[in-house]
Design a protein around this motif. Structure first.
Motif, short mmCIF file in Angstrom:
data_model
loop_
_atom_site.label_atom_id
_atom_site.label_comp_id
_atom_site.label_asym_id
_atom_site.label_seq_id
_atom_site.Cartn_x
_atom_site.Cartn_y
_atom_site.Cartn_z
N SER A 1 -2.89 5.01 8.78
CA SER A 1 -2.22 5.04 10.09
C SER A 1 -1.09 6.06 10.14
N THR B 1 0.85 -1.19 0.00
CA THR B 1 0.00 0.00 0.00
C THR B 1 0.88 1.24 0.00
N ARG C 1 1.83 11.39 4.66
CA ARG C 1 1.06 10.96 3.49
C ARG C 1 1.14 12.01 2.38
N ALA D 1 2.31 4.79 0.79
CA ALA D 1 2.23 5.47 2.09
C ALA D 1 1.08 6.46 2.14
N ASN E 1 -2.07 4.98 3.36
CA ASN E 1 -1.99 4.34 4.67
C ASN E 1 -2.57 5.27 5.73
#
Length: 781
Positions: free
Chosen positions: A40, A33, A46, A35, A38
């Motif tokens: 989290s 995935t 991001r 970044a 993502n």
């Protein structure tokens, strides 16, 4: 031959091996995935990951904000598809932002039939978002910006009073609740950015956009705008509820030369820093994450090309972390009208370098791709701008939760919001004079007359969508609902501007058959909704009728007179011999000299919004005790202008023809009860006093604290508002009020433009308006 075959075989093997290796890398990368997807990771991480993956063209696409309403095609009452315009915007321009997608008005040619109701708007948002995410390489969501100065400018939303009326409430609590309501209605339809509040200072009442402001004073504007921002902002209400607040227009837009919208503003740096900039700093501190530039120039520097304001003040001094958006085509204006650029490309380069991140209109910034490739600007400037935009998209959750539940849009314009609009309208009404006739008995026979007595659009102001029947309560409808149809006689009498289709005699007959006259006059910012496809600037409805519109963006005035035959109507009604109550519905402080001298009572409602008729009836017949206060001075004549209350020393002497003082002072407003001020005391920087309701009715009072610096290194304002509150005091009771003065309240910019507090004496004045100071004391620093 064998060697050649061997070499050929080796090359084939190497090519195959390289191909396998590349495929392995691609497969490996694809299995992870990215970044930026993502959830989290922090929005900052991001954002940086996404920027590294973007092409120059994709980056520039995020800086474009074109007109949004051409992006969909409405097939029937329940079906909307994306348009070819939108396909090109996403696929060819890599676009990331839209403006006014759900706007409906004569300019957009979106009507009740061709526009979108709230549920259909929400469904359309999902359709637009799906295409942006599903059909692009990186799947970057679009973000929708909508006009929200006094409610979302879209079909089926709540229409609150315009800001000049909300300024008259002097109520921070009301502003915060309105902010929450607007944010909820925007989010329910997929919008994440609100354009507004407008925090220009309206020192020039001939200017066409006075109605959009909170008035002439920096402290009142800063306090009310910050309160509304707290209701709107996701920093205060959560990223899943609030919207990106875009206060406008940066900076000093409300004092154009000659009152002409967009003309240069002539202002010194000291006045700019002491009076105009603090409101913007206040809303940023309250949670604003976007700023819109303005059309004007200051000392030859267009606001859209001013790095001192957009970088030094906004970023360096105030630590602003959001993005800057141009006003519509104000980047284009750098070369089309202001003549500081030779081309659209150069205009784009100037604006981007100055600190403008987003091009509203999207005509110039596409050319930045060429500018980077030609080495005219650095791609770092593009990265800076796109970072400011993408970071907020991540914070808002658009990458993780891009879609909405259209069913929630059914909660737009709910009962609570309607009640809030009515409360705001009541609070915004200002009783200017009253000889004791108000409040009225409910058994009287009443003549309701005038061009604004029964015209729903004239009470709504500019930036308002078309309204379904029944959504708006006019003064006539409110009065009928209050005292019954049998007690009301109605005649329009005349229009706002048109002089060919009047019937003043009919209005006089209605007056003669009644016990009291309620004449509703004033102005209008209503663009023509009857002719569905008229140009937005049109003044002519047809060959025989003239539009009422005399205010609203672009409709600047040379005078403040009542237009058309309105003065003739008022004089004829006065001659009817019955008590005359005059009510102004207006977007700027129109001339009231005759009415102040001849009416038995005089009120202004400004533009009271959808519940204006209910609010007026409640006030006229005593179900609500008015407590609105003027947020702007009312001049006696345009020859006095400017007439704002906080001019610098010395006081101007009177004119040959009249006083230099305004007809009605900033902060003025009456009640049906009376209040006594006493016992002022200063302890440190705390100023305390008592207010007693000495009348027979419960009522709200708006005590106001003003300061005067008695000796300073620079010439100071004669008076400055530094504290106010709106408080209910029951009849016969006393309330103890305390205001605390802050460093900002007492500071100035000295001869070296350093912000400082100079030692010395300050005259503290407390009273009911800037022209009605009841208590005085001295504060020594």
């Amino acid at each position: 031959m064998q060697r050649h075959e061997s070499r050929t075989n080796d090359m084939r093997i190497n090519t195959i091996a390289a191909t396998i290796a590349i495929c392995a890398i691609v497969i490996s990368c694809g299995s992870e995935t990215p970044a930026y997807k993502n959830a989290s990771l922090s929005p900052e991480k991001r954002t940086e990951d996404l920027i590294r993956r973007m092409t120059l063209e994709e980056k520039v696409g995020q800086l474009l904000c074109p007109l949004g309403w051409p992006m969909y095609d409405k097939k029937d009452s329940s079906t909307v598809t994306i348009s070819e315009v939108y396909r090109k915007f996403i696929q060819e321009s890599h676009g990331g932002m839209l403006w006014a997608t759900f706007r409906a008005d004569p300019w957009t040619q979106k009507t009740l039939e061709t526009g979108l109701n709230p549920v259909l708007a929400a469904e359309t948002y999902n359709t637009l978002q799906h295409y942006a995410i599903d059909s692009t390489r990186l799947g970057i969501p679009v973000i929708l910006a909508e006009e929200g100065p006094h409610g979302h400018m879209a079909i089926g939303t709540t229409v609150f009073p315009t800001d000049i009326g909300l300024g008259a409430t002097w109520s921070t609590e009301t502003m915060t609740e309105i902010g929450k309501a607007i944010a909820a209605e925007l989010r329910a339809q997929g919008a994440h950015i609100s354009y507004g509040p407008v925090i220009d200072l309206a020192r020039e009442p001939r200017w066409s956009r006075v109605e959009e402001t909170f008035g002439e004073d920096g402290h009142l504007t800063a306090t009310l705008a910050a309160a509304e921002t707290e209701g709107l902002s996701p920093l205060k209400n959560g990223w899943d509820k609030g919207v990106i607040v875009t206060p406008k227009h940066f900076i000093a837009y409300g004092i154009p030369e000659g009152g002409h919208n967009g003309n240069p503003s002539f202002i010194g740096q000291r006045d700019l820093h002491e009076n105009f900039l603090p409101a913007f700093e206040a809303v940023i501190n309250a949670g604003a994450l976007s700023i819109m530039t303005s059309y004007n120039a200051i000392d030859g520097i267009p606001s859209t090309a001013n790095p001192d304001m957009l970088r030094h003040v906004l970023r360096d001094e105030w630590s602003f972390q959001g993005f800057v958006v141009s006003d519509l085509q104000s980047i284009d204006a750098l070369y089309t009208t202001q003549k500081i650029a030779a081309s659209a490309q150069e205009a784009a380069e100037i604006a981007l370098t100055a600190g403008v991140n987003v091009d509203l209109g999207a005509n110039c910034y596409p050319l930045l791709i060429q500018s980077v490739k030609e080495g005219r600007i650095s791609e770092d400037l593009i990265n800076e701008a796109v970072r400011n935009v993408l970071l907020l998209k991540f914070h808002l959750g658009l990458f993780d939760h891009p879609y909405i539940n259209p069913g929630e849009a059914r909660n737009v314009r709910n009962d609570d919001h309607i009640a809030l609009a009515a409360d705001a309208a009541r609070k915004s009404a200002v009783l200017l004079t009253n000889n004791g006739i108000l409040p009225l008995r409910k058994d009287l026979k009443v003549a309701v007359v005038g061009p604004n007595a029964d015209n729903q659009y004239n009470q709504l102001g500019d930036y308002t969508a078309p309204q379904p029947d029944g959504n708006i309560i006019t003064p006539l409808e409110g009065i009928i609902a209050k005292i019954g149809q049998a007690n009301v006689r109605y005649a329009k009498g005349c229009a706002i501007r048109d002089t060919k289709n009047a019937n003043i005699a009919e209005a006089v007959r209605a007056a003669q058959a009644s016990d009291v006259i309620i004449a509703v006059v004033g102005g209008s910012s209503a663009r023509d909704f009857k002719t569905k496809y008229i140009n937005t600037g049109a003044a002519v409805v047809d060959e025989t009728s003239v539009s009422d519109m005399e205010a609203g963006e672009g409709f600047d005035r040379a005078s403040l007179d009542l237009l058309g035959l309105q003065n003739d109507l008022l004089k004829a009604l006065k001659n009817a011999g019955k008590p005359l109550i005059v009510v102004y519905i207006e977007g700027r402080p129109l001339d009231k000299v005759w009415a102040s001298e001849n009416a038995d009572a005089l009120l202004t409602l400004f533009y009271p919004g959808q519940e204006g008729g209910t609010a007026l009836a409640d006030i006229l017949f005593g179900d609500y005790n008015p407590a609105g206060r003027l947020p702007i001075s009312v001049p006696r004549s345009v020859g006095q202008l400017p007439v704002y209350y906080n001019k610098r020393f010395p006081r101007g002497h009177d004119y040959v023809e009249m006083s230099a003082d305004p007809l009605f002072s900033f902060g003025h407003g009456l009640s049906y009860t009376t209040f006594d001020y006493a016992n002022i005391d200063i302890h440190g920087r705390n100023v305390s006093f008592d207010i007693t309701n000495t009348g027979s009715l419960d009522g709200e009072e708006v005590p106001q604290l003003y300061i005067t610096d008695l000796k300073a290194s620079t010439v100071r304002p004669m008076k400055q508002l530094r504290g106010f509150t709106r408080i209910m005091i029951p009849a016969g009771e006393t309330r103890h009020i305390t205001f605390t003065l802050s460093d900002d309240d007492l500071s100035l910019y000295d001869t070296s433009m350093r912000k400082t507090i100079e030692p010395g004496d300050f005259l503290i004045g407390v009273g009911a308006s800037s022209g009605d100071i009841r208590l005085k004391a001295t504060l020594t620093i």
